[in-house]
Design a protein around this motif. Structure first.
Motif, PDB file in Angstrom:
ATOM      1  N   TYR A   1       3.281 -14.426   0.024  1.00  0.00           N
ATOM      2  CA  TYR A   1       3.118 -13.226  -0.786  1.00  0.00           C
ATOM      3  C   TYR A   1       2.167 -12.265  -0.092  1.00  0.00           C
ATOM      4  CZ  TYR A   1       2.495 -10.090  -4.658  1.00  0.00           C
ATOM      5  OH  TYR A   1       2.466  -8.967  -5.431  1.00  0.00           O
ATOM      6  N   ILE A   2       2.583 -11.027   0.028  1.00  0.00           N
ATOM      7  CA  ILE A   2       1.771  -9.992   0.679  1.00  0.00           C
ATOM      8  C   ILE A   2       1.153  -9.124  -0.416  1.00  0.00           C
ATOM      9  CG2 ILE A   2       1.800  -8.018   2.216  1.00  0.00           C
ATOM     10  CD1 ILE A   2       4.185  -9.353   3.630  1.00  0.00           C
ATOM     11  N   TYR A   3      -0.156  -9.159  -0.509  1.00  0.00           N
ATOM     12  CA  TYR A   3      -0.902  -8.378  -1.490  1.00  0.00           C
ATOM     13  C   TYR A   3      -0.931  -6.928  -1.041  1.00  0.00           C
ATOM     14  CZ  TYR A   3      -4.545  -7.752  -5.017  1.00  0.00           C
ATOM     15  OH  TYR A   3      -5.263  -7.366  -6.119  1.00  0.00           O
ATOM     16  N   THR A   4      -0.504  -6.009  -1.903  1.00  0.00           N
ATOM     17  CA  THR A   4      -0.375  -4.609  -1.515  1.00  0.00           C
ATOM     18  C   THR A   4      -1.344  -3.729  -2.299  1.00  0.00           C
ATOM     19  OG1 THR A   4       1.336  -4.184  -3.171  1.00  0.00           O
ATOM     20  CG2 THR A   4       2.080  -4.951  -1.007  1.00  0.00           C
ATOM     21  N   THR A   5      -1.356  -2.455  -1.945  1.00  0.00           N
ATOM     22  CA  THR A   5      -2.197  -1.474  -2.621  1.00  0.00           C
ATOM     23  C   THR A   5      -1.828  -1.370  -4.094  1.00  0.00           C
ATOM     24  OG1 THR A   5      -2.381  -0.244  -0.556  1.00  0.00           O
ATOM     25  CG2 THR A   5      -2.950   0.934  -2.561  1.00  0.00           C
ATOM     26  N   LYS A   6      -0.543  -1.449  -4.403  1.00  0.00           N
ATOM     27  CA  LYS A   6      -0.105  -1.382  -5.799  1.00  0.00           C
ATOM     28  C   LYS A   6      -0.666  -2.562  -6.598  1.00  0.00           C
ATOM     29  CE  LYS A   6       4.183  -1.254  -4.734  1.00  0.00           C
ATOM     30  NZ  LYS A   6       5.637  -1.222  -4.778  1.00  0.00           N
ATOM     31  N   ASP A   7      -0.671  -3.746  -5.995  1.00  0.00           N
ATOM     32  CA  ASP A   7      -1.238  -4.916  -6.670  1.00  0.00           C
ATOM     33  C   ASP A   7      -2.720  -4.714  -6.957  1.00  0.00           C
ATOM     34  OD1 ASP A   7       1.188  -6.364  -6.537  1.00  0.00           O
ATOM     35  OD2 ASP A   7       0.712  -7.002  -4.487  1.00  0.00           O
TER      36      ASP A   7
ATOM     37  N   ASP B   1       4.584   4.429  -4.722  1.00  0.00           N
ATOM     38  CA  ASP B   1       4.632   3.346  -3.736  1.00  0.00           C
ATOM     39  C   ASP B   1       3.521   3.511  -2.685  1.00  0.00           C
ATOM     40  OD1 ASP B   1       5.671   0.945  -2.873  1.00  0.00           O
ATOM     41  OD2 ASP B   1       7.049   1.877  -1.456  1.00  0.00           O
TER      42      ASP B   1
ATOM     43  N   SER C   1       0.587   2.904  -0.160  1.00  0.00           N
ATOM     44  CA  SER C   1       0.383   1.796   0.786  1.00  0.00           C
ATOM     45  C   SER C   1      -0.817   2.054   1.696  1.00  0.00           C
ATOM     46  CB  SER C   1       1.641   1.579   1.614  1.00  0.00           C
ATOM     47  OG  SER C   1       1.941   2.735   2.353  1.00  0.00           O
TER      48      SER C   1
ATOM     49  N   ASP D   1      -2.852  -1.188   2.488  1.00  0.00           N
ATOM     50  CA  ASP D   1      -2.094  -2.414   2.835  1.00  0.00           C
ATOM     51  C   ASP D   1      -2.601  -3.071   4.114  1.00  0.00           C
ATOM     52  OD1 ASP D   1      -0.615  -2.056   0.595  1.00  0.00           O
ATOM     53  OD2 ASP D   1       1.233  -1.479   1.621  1.00  0.00           O
TER      54      ASP D   1
ATOM     55  N   GLN E   1      -4.338  -7.395   4.234  1.00  0.00           N
ATOM     56  CA  GLN E   1      -3.602  -8.503   4.877  1.00  0.00           C
ATOM     57  C   GLN E   1      -4.504  -9.620   5.269  1.00  0.00           C
ATOM     58  OE1 GLN E   1      -0.379  -8.338   4.597  1.00  0.00           O
ATOM     59  NE2 GLN E   1      -0.631  -6.305   3.767  1.00  0.00           N
TER      60      GLN E   1
END
Length: 95
Positions: A35-41, A86, A88, A91, A95
């Protein structure tokens, strides 16, 4: 009444079986490392406790400090903007 409805919905959602893979992680993800944790998360994770506080205080008829109320509204708007557009920007750092 709203608080009882909210608690009932949370209990119902936790009791329902969700789609899960055989190893206990989300479908389509073979391990928790994938699972890649993103800015949205991050945006949603930061604003969720604030929104929960606002919902509970409103359900209990408690008045919030206007500055706190405005900051919750601003943070919620920023999180919605991050999800809709969206975003990013962070991001690479997550990581």
């Amino acid at each position: 009444a709203a608080l009882v409805l909210f608690i009932g919905a949370m209990v119902l959602l936790t009791c329902l079986p969700g789609p899960a893979a055989a190893d206990g992680v989300f479908p389509g993800v073979t391990s928790s490392d994938d699972y890649i944790y993103t800015t949205k998360d991050l945006a949603v994770d930061l604003v969720s406790p604030l929104v929960a506080y606002k919902v509970v205080s409103t359900a209990m008829n408690q008045k919030l400090n206007p500055a706190l109320d405005a900051s919750i509204a601003l943070a919620t708007a920023a999180a919605i903007y991050a999800v809709v557009t969206d975003a990013s920007g962070l991001d690479a750092y997550l990581q």
